[in-house]
Design an enzyme around this catalytic site. Sequence first.
Site, PDB file in Angstrom:
ATOM      1  CB  SER A  92     -13.613  -4.671  -0.254  1.00 48.47           C
ATOM      2  OG  SER A  92     -12.295  -4.307  -0.613  1.00 48.47           O
ATOM      3  N   PRO A  93     -15.609  -4.921   2.932  1.00 52.00           N
ATOM      4  CG  PRO A  93     -15.764  -4.453   5.227  1.00 52.00           C
ATOM      5  CD  PRO A  93     -14.774  -4.497   4.092  1.00 52.00           C
ATOM      6  CG  LEU A  94     -18.471  -0.799   4.205  1.00 57.47           C
ATOM      7  CD1 LEU A  94     -17.949   0.534   4.734  1.00 57.47           C
ATOM      8  CD2 LEU A  94     -19.903  -1.031   4.675  1.00 57.47           C
ATOM      9  N   GLY A  95     -18.145  -3.201  -0.090  1.00 54.66           N
ATOM     10  CA  GLY A  95     -18.113  -3.204  -1.561  1.00 54.66           C
ATOM     11  C   GLY A  95     -17.327  -2.019  -2.099  1.00 54.66           C
ATOM     12  NE  ARG A  96     -12.152  -3.486  -4.431  1.00 52.06           N
ATOM     13  CZ  ARG A  96     -10.861  -3.579  -4.109  1.00 52.06           C
ATOM     14  NH1 ARG A  96     -10.204  -2.529  -3.725  1.00 52.06           N
ATOM     15  NH2 ARG A  96     -10.243  -4.733  -4.183  1.00 52.06           N
ATOM     16  N   GLY A  97     -17.105   0.784  -1.000  1.00 48.89           N
ATOM     17  CA  GLY A  97     -17.886   2.014  -0.855  1.00 48.89           C
ATOM     18  C   GLY A  97     -19.219   1.968  -1.566  1.00 48.89           C
ATOM     19  CG  PHE A  98     -21.662   0.218  -5.473  1.00 53.82           C
ATOM     20  CD1 PHE A  98     -21.762   1.336  -6.289  1.00 53.82           C
ATOM     21  CD2 PHE A  98     -22.643  -0.755  -5.567  1.00 53.82           C
ATOM     22  CE1 PHE A  98     -22.826   1.485  -7.175  1.00 53.82           C
ATOM     23  CE2 PHE A  98     -23.708  -0.624  -6.453  1.00 53.82           C
ATOM     24  CZ  PHE A  98     -23.800   0.500  -7.262  1.00 53.82           C
ATOM     25  CE1 TYR A 114      -3.090  -3.003   0.187  1.00 48.75           C
ATOM     26  CE2 TYR A 114      -3.434  -2.587   2.519  1.00 48.75           C
ATOM     27  CZ  TYR A 114      -3.692  -3.331   1.384  1.00 48.75           C
ATOM     28  OH  TYR A 114      -4.562  -4.383   1.461  1.00 48.75           O
ATOM     29  CG  HIS A 116      -1.203  -8.663  -0.355  1.00 51.28           C
ATOM     30  ND1 HIS A 116      -0.727  -7.386  -0.194  1.00 51.28           N
ATOM     31  CD2 HIS A 116      -2.535  -8.514  -0.533  1.00 51.28           C
ATOM     32  CE1 HIS A 116      -1.723  -6.517  -0.279  1.00 51.28           C
ATOM     33  NE2 HIS A 116      -2.833  -7.182  -0.493  1.00 51.28           N
TER      34      HIS A 116
HETATM   35  N1  LIG Z   1      -6.109  -8.466   1.019  1.00 49.63           N
HETATM   36  C1  LIG Z   1      -6.386  -7.729  -0.022  1.00 49.63           C
HETATM   37  O1  LIG Z   1      -6.023  -8.053  -1.150  1.00 49.63           O
HETATM   38  C2  LIG Z   1      -7.174  -6.468   0.166  1.00 49.63           C
HETATM   39  C3  LIG Z   1      -7.770  -5.833  -0.943  1.00 49.63           C
HETATM   40  C4  LIG Z   1      -8.508  -4.665  -0.717  1.00 49.63           C
HETATM   41  C5  LIG Z   1      -8.629  -4.159   0.564  1.00 49.63           C
HETATM   42  N2  LIG Z   1      -8.021  -4.790   1.611  1.00 49.63           N
HETATM   43  C6  LIG Z   1      -8.126  -4.261   2.985  1.00 49.63           C
HETATM   44  O2  LIG Z   1      -9.499  -4.103   3.317  1.00 49.63           O
HETATM   45  C7  LIG Z   1      -9.725  -2.765   3.779  1.00 49.63           C
HETATM   46  C8  LIG Z   1     -11.132  -2.317   3.440  1.00 49.63           C
HETATM   47  O3  LIG Z   1     -11.422  -2.448   2.071  1.00 49.63           O
HETATM   48  P1  LIG Z   1     -11.708  -1.223   1.098  1.00 49.63           P
HETATM   49  O4  LIG Z   1     -11.220   0.036   1.696  1.00 49.63           O
HETATM   50  O5  LIG Z   1     -11.231  -1.653  -0.222  1.00 49.63           O
HETATM   51  O6  LIG Z   1     -13.292  -1.191   0.924  1.00 49.63           O
HETATM   52  P2  LIG Z   1     -14.545  -0.990   1.885  1.00 49.63           P
HETATM   53  O7  LIG Z   1     -14.159  -1.077   3.296  1.00 49.63           O
HETATM   54  O8  LIG Z   1     -15.585  -1.893   1.368  1.00 49.63           O
HETATM   55  O9  LIG Z   1     -14.995   0.512   1.510  1.00 49.63           O
HETATM   56  C9  LIG Z   1     -14.195   1.633   1.740  1.00 49.63           C
HETATM   57  C10 LIG Z   1     -14.873   2.831   1.097  1.00 49.63           C
HETATM   58  O10 LIG Z   1     -16.132   3.064   1.749  1.00 49.63           O
HETATM   59  C11 LIG Z   1     -16.168   4.381   2.286  1.00 49.63           C
HETATM   60  N3  LIG Z   1     -16.854   4.286   3.582  1.00 49.63           N
HETATM   61  C12 LIG Z   1     -16.431   3.626   4.689  1.00 49.63           C
HETATM   62  N4  LIG Z   1     -17.342   3.707   5.673  1.00 49.63           N
HETATM   63  C13 LIG Z   1     -18.357   4.449   5.183  1.00 49.63           C
HETATM   64  C14 LIG Z   1     -19.582   4.878   5.743  1.00 49.63           C
HETATM   65  N5  LIG Z   1     -19.953   4.545   6.973  1.00 49.63           N
HETATM   66  N6  LIG Z   1     -20.401   5.634   4.949  1.00 49.63           N
HETATM   67  C15 LIG Z   1     -20.042   5.970   3.685  1.00 49.63           C
HETATM   68  N7  LIG Z   1     -18.887   5.578   3.102  1.00 49.63           N
HETATM   69  C16 LIG Z   1     -18.049   4.829   3.861  1.00 49.63           C
HETATM   70  C17 LIG Z   1     -14.724   4.804   2.441  1.00 49.63           C
HETATM   71  O11 LIG Z   1     -14.638   6.213   2.408  1.00 49.63           O
HETATM   72  P3  LIG Z   1     -13.506   7.059   3.166  1.00 49.63           P
HETATM   73  O12 LIG Z   1     -12.238   6.285   3.048  1.00 49.63           O
HETATM   74  O13 LIG Z   1     -13.496   8.319   2.423  1.00 49.63           O
HETATM   75  O14 LIG Z   1     -13.901   7.213   4.612  1.00 49.63           O
HETATM   76  C18 LIG Z   1     -14.080   4.125   1.240  1.00 49.63           C
HETATM   77  O15 LIG Z   1     -14.293   4.864   0.070  1.00 49.63           O
HETATM   78  C19 LIG Z   1      -8.617  -1.962   3.099  1.00 49.63           C
HETATM   79  O16 LIG Z   1      -8.370  -0.748   3.775  1.00 49.63           O
HETATM   80  C20 LIG Z   1      -7.454  -2.919   3.156  1.00 49.63           C
HETATM   81  O17 LIG Z   1      -6.813  -2.812   4.424  1.00 49.63           O
HETATM   82  C21 LIG Z   1      -7.315  -5.936   1.429  1.00 49.63           C
END
Ligand SMILES: NC(=O)c1ccc[n+]([C@@H]2O[C@H](COP(=O)([O-])OP(=O)(O)OC[C@H]3O[C@@H](n4cnc5c(N)ncnc54)[C@H](OP(=O)(O)O)[C@@H]3O)[C@@H](O)[C@H]2O)c1
Length: 331
Positions: free
Chosen positions: A206-212, A55, A127
């Site tokens: 990505s439990p929030l579908g990367r924000g979607f 990262y 990873h």
């Molecule tokens: N092992 C792997 O290959 C892998 C791949 C991807 C991710 N990850 C890990 O998983 C973590 C989480 O995944 P992710 O960041 O991809 O996706 P995510 O948690 O599904 O979604 C993150 C997105 O949602 C937004 N968000 C979060 N909480 C919110 C809320 N309550 N209301 C509105 N929007 C909200 C965030 O905005 P803001 O950031 O602007 O607050 C960001 O744009 C990463 O940080 C990383 O550590 C691991």
Amino acid sequence: MKTRRLGPHLTVSAVGLGCMGMSHAYGGQDEQESIRTLHRAVELGVTLFDTAEAYGPFANEILVCKALKPYRDKVVIATKFGFRLDTSKKGANAMSGLDSRPDHVREVAEASLKRLGVEVIDLFYQHRVDPQVPIEDTVGAMADLVKEGKVRALGLSEAGSAIIRRAHAVHPISAPQSEYSLWTRDPEGEILDTCRELGIGFVPFSPLGRGFLTGKIQKPEDFGAEDFRRTLPRFSTENMAANASLVSMLEEMAREKGVTTAQLALAWVINQGDFIVPIPGARKIAHLEQNVAAADVTLLPEELKTLGDMLAPDKFAGKRYGDAAMSLTNR
Ligand SMILES: NC(=O)c1ccc[n+]([C@@H]2O[C@H](COP(=O)([O-])OP(=O)(O)OC[C@H]3O[C@@H](n4cnc5c(N)ncnc54)[C@H](OP(=O)(O)O)[C@@H]3O)[C@@H](O)[C@H]2O)c1
């Protein structure tokens, strides 16, 4: 904050914090805001923080070190290795293939220890599974780091169940980590069953579908030109439009329940099992606070079923990764 176990060696908050977006992938980073969010997370009782050498590369581990150093004894820091990194490039472009050879594992562990400013890495993940290196060799090297006191617990990211079992036979695996949310259910069945059977944890990324699945992102213009999501099939203009009505249903159900859309999506993940610890990414304190509160949202079995059926993954248009990234997942 409620706690959960990730295998026999780690107890962590029921909701962790994904730190990736603070330095990588989603553009628009603000270091000071990220540090305030990390500090607020500690205040709220979050103890699992997820980063990776890739990262940035490196910038995210350095940021996590800067923010969490004063709280070292209260937090569990998870990091990952396994990409070959071209450090002349930034973000996802720096990831140029895989490397889980034992010598490389040792080398990158030492570098992560330095960047994180810690004596021991609490949770060290591979990873991506490297098809060129038998998993026994990689986990053997990871297990040596445990013996030397440099790593506390082991994890694997995007590993299939056969690899998890082979790895676990070499050294206990505390937690596989894979994408898991309402719209990405690949781990259901074999992988989650394997975790249950082995008595280990599971960490959905990505439990929030990367924000979607928060309802706050409707079209690619809602994020910057450099945002990694622009490269993902599900985030094309066409697919986002096609998927909007599904998120509207989620929003409607959240309104009825008096929670936010993000909280409902996250509560669904949290309620899939007490060995599951999602790591939603949040750079903003308001987002973090909502996500932490999702640990207290109760969903009845019939609500879980309604949500699961209403947002069945085959109703969503577009794959979670393009072909090249998908080929790196061990499925
Ligand atoms: N092992 C792997 O290959 C892998 C791949 C991807 C991710 N990850 C890990 O998983 C973590 C989480 O995944 P992710 O960041 O991809 O996706 P995510 O948690 O599904 O979604 C993150 C997105 O949602 C937004 N968000 C979060 N909480 C919110 C809320 N309550 N209301 C509105 N929007 C909200 C965030 O905005 P803001 O950031 O602007 O607050 C960001 O744009 C990463 O940080 C990383 O550590 C691991």
